[in-house]
Design a protein around this motif. Structure first.
Motif, PDB file in Angstrom:
ATOM      1  N   GLY A  82      -9.000   0.224  -3.682  1.00 30.48           N
ATOM      2  CA  GLY A  82     -10.433   0.286  -3.921  1.00 30.48           C
ATOM      3  C   GLY A  82     -10.972  -0.827  -4.782  1.00 30.48           C
ATOM      4  N   LEU A  83     -10.167  -1.871  -5.004  1.00 32.79           N
ATOM      5  CA  LEU A  83     -10.615  -3.008  -5.803  1.00 32.79           C
ATOM      6  C   LEU A  83     -10.893  -4.210  -4.908  1.00 32.79           C
ATOM      7  N   SER A  84     -11.451  -3.943  -3.730  1.00 29.54           N
ATOM      8  CA  SER A  84     -11.586  -5.001  -2.733  1.00 29.54           C
ATOM      9  C   SER A  84     -12.587  -6.073  -3.124  1.00 29.54           C
ATOM     10  N   SER A  85     -13.592  -5.735  -3.908  1.00 29.44           N
ATOM     11  CA  SER A  85     -14.572  -6.742  -4.296  1.00 29.44           C
ATOM     12  C   SER A  85     -14.068  -7.525  -5.492  1.00 29.44           C
ATOM     13  N   SER A 144      -3.157  -7.409  -2.299  1.00 34.90           N
ATOM     14  CA  SER A 144      -3.371  -6.506  -1.165  1.00 34.90           C
ATOM     15  C   SER A 144      -3.365  -5.058  -1.630  1.00 34.90           C
ATOM     16  N   ALA A 145      -2.471  -4.733  -2.554  1.00 39.38           N
ATOM     17  CA  ALA A 145      -2.433  -3.375  -3.095  1.00 39.38           C
ATOM     18  C   ALA A 145      -3.723  -3.058  -3.831  1.00 39.38           C
ATOM     19  N   GLN A 204       0.828  -1.211   0.000  1.00 44.15           N
ATOM     20  CA  GLN A 204       0.000   0.000   0.000  1.00 44.15           C
ATOM     21  C   GLN A 204       0.859   1.257   0.000  1.00 44.15           C
ATOM     22  N   ASN A 205       2.141   1.113   0.355  1.00 39.76           N
ATOM     23  CA  ASN A 205       3.039   2.267   0.399  1.00 39.76           C
ATOM     24  C   ASN A 205       3.747   2.517  -0.931  1.00 39.76           C
TER      25      ASN A 205
END
Length: 208
Positions: A119-122, A113-114, A35-36
């Motif tokens: 915002g692509l969690s689904s 995870s990235a 995420q970083n």
């Protein structure tokens, strides 16, 4: 002259795209905190301006989606070739498909995870989900014990969601081999007992 200029611009755009995808792929794979990894980091590693990234991919989520698609392309080709080959029993084809998807998610946990953080969690919003569901449903249609192939395909894919895979491997310290064996056992439970139970993904189209 105009046509030559246009061809040159297209070639430059293609090279930039490939450089960006390669740079992003390498950065996400190497980072323990995907995420970083920023757009600035990716642009610098690719040797392009950050504006090029936004023009080409829209936003960080679009870029990550493109990286996932690029990584999936050879796997999808291998899966389609394996599914088209004669000789594999239907139950084994189901196991091989799910084992292939699981191995991809294990090996690409940082990238997945990235994607969630972007915002692509689904998983259902990802274009590749429909592909996996469709090819798995087709395989399940050939298993006599399965009467609801469409729902069963959704249910089996839910068992290998990327966030669950990351939780089991990274948080609960389950080994990849143990997770693959558990998946094979779960598939056996779902499809019902048979005199020839599926083995632990021995014919998976994913290179070992």
């Amino acid at each position: 002259m105009a046509q030559r200029t246009e061809r040159t611009e297209r070639a430059d755009a293609l090279r930039n795209r490939e450089a960006v995808l390669a740079a992003a792929d390498a950065l996400f794979a190497a980072s323990s905190s995907p995420q970083n990894v920023s757009m600035d980091d990716i642009a610098a590693a690719a040797g392009v301006g950050k504006g090029t990234l936004f023009r080409r991919f829209g936003d960080r989520a679009g870029l990550i989606g493109a990286v996932i698609a690029a990584r999936l392309e050879p796997l999808q080709q291998a899966v389609q070739e394996a599914q088209g080959a004669a000789g594999s029993p239907p139950r084994q084809r189901v196991l091989d498909l799910l084992d292939a998807s699981l191995r991809f998610k294990i090996e690409n946990r940082n990238l997945m995870s990235a994607a969630e953080d972007a915002g692509l969690s689904s998983p259902y919003r990802a274009g590749h989900y429909d592909w996996w569901h469709g090819i798995l449903r087709t395989a399940l249609d050939r298993v006599p014990e399965v009467h609801e192939a469409d729902f069963t395909a959704h249910a089996l894919l839910a068992a290998i969601r990327a966030d669950l895979v990351a939780h089991l491997i990274d948080d609960l310290k389950m080994t990849p081999e143990g997770l693959r064996a558990s998946l094979a056992a779960h598939i056996g439970n779902v499809l019902g007992n048979t005199s020839e139970p599926p083995t632990g993904g021995g014919r998976s189209p994913v290179p070992g």
